[in-house]
Design a protein around this motif. Structure first.
Motif, mmCIF file in Angstrom:
data_model
loop_
_atom_site.group_PDB
_atom_site.id
_atom_site.type_symbol
_atom_site.label_atom_id
_atom_site.label_comp_id
_atom_site.label_asym_id
_atom_site.label_seq_id
_atom_site.Cartn_x
_atom_site.Cartn_y
_atom_site.Cartn_z
ATOM 1 N N ARG A 183 38.195 4.736 124.614
ATOM 2 C CA ARG A 183 38.913 5.964 124.930
ATOM 3 C C ARG A 183 38.484 6.516 126.284
ATOM 4 N N SER A 230 28.975 -0.842 114.931
ATOM 5 C CA SER A 230 29.090 -0.121 116.192
ATOM 6 C C SER A 230 30.541 0.081 116.593
ATOM 7 N N LYS A 231 31.446 0.026 115.637
ATOM 8 C CA LYS A 231 32.871 0.139 115.937
ATOM 9 C C LYS A 231 33.206 1.505 116.528
ATOM 10 N N ARG A 232 32.613 2.560 116.015
ATOM 11 C CA ARG A 232 32.913 3.891 116.539
ATOM 12 C C ARG A 232 32.501 4.016 117.997
ATOM 13 N N GLN A 233 31.374 3.415 118.324
ATOM 14 C CA GLN A 233 30.927 3.458 119.711
ATOM 15 C C GLN A 233 31.890 2.690 120.604
ATOM 16 N N ARG A 234 32.379 1.535 120.140
ATOM 17 C CA ARG A 234 33.326 0.753 120.931
ATOM 18 C C ARG A 234 34.634 1.518 121.102
ATOM 19 N N VAL A 235 35.079 2.225 120.066
ATOM 20 C CA VAL A 235 36.302 3.019 120.155
ATOM 21 C C VAL A 235 36.122 4.152 121.156
ATOM 22 N N ALA A 236 34.978 4.811 121.102
ATOM 23 C CA ALA A 236 34.702 5.899 122.027
ATOM 24 C C ALA A 236 34.663 5.372 123.453
ATOM 25 N N ASP A 237 34.038 4.229 123.669
ATOM 26 C CA ASP A 237 33.991 3.634 125.006
ATOM 27 C C ASP A 237 35.390 3.262 125.489
#
Length: 104
Positions: A99, A90-97
């Motif tokens: 940002r 879920s790293k991409r989701q954490r990065v999006a959050d």
């Protein structure tokens, strides 16, 4: 021929043991020193077993050279995946959050 092979092997192992000892003395916190200490502890444990001082019980704190059993590994993975943060997937989701939080 066999005895010659034995002599050569004995000499090589003695030389490598001597080099390991020298490396352990040169770098007390290095890998050679740790390996030498582990060997010494293993010999002491074997001697204690021979004498009968130690008869049973756990020999380590549950881990062997930093490795855990596969059961422990997968149970921790299962617990981590069901945790609120999730796993590395879920790293991409954490990065999006992150940002979104930085922008607004």
């Amino acid at each position: 021929l066999r005895s010659k092979k034995k002599r050569v092997h004995k000499r090589r192992t003695a030389e490598s043991a001597e080099q390991r000892t020298l490396r352990a003395e040169a770098q007390p916190g290095g890998a050679a020193a740790r390996r030498q200490e582990a060997d010494r502890v293993g010999e002491q444990l074997a001697e204690a077993k021979r004498r009968g001082t130690i008869t049973s019980g756990p020999l380590s704190s549950g881990k062997q050279r930093g490795r855990s059993s596969s059961k422990a590994f997968f149970s921790s993975m299962q617990a981590a995946s069901q945790a609120p943060g999730g796993l590395a997937g879920s790293k991409r989701q954490r990065v999006a959050d992150a940002r979104k939080a930085a922008q607004g």
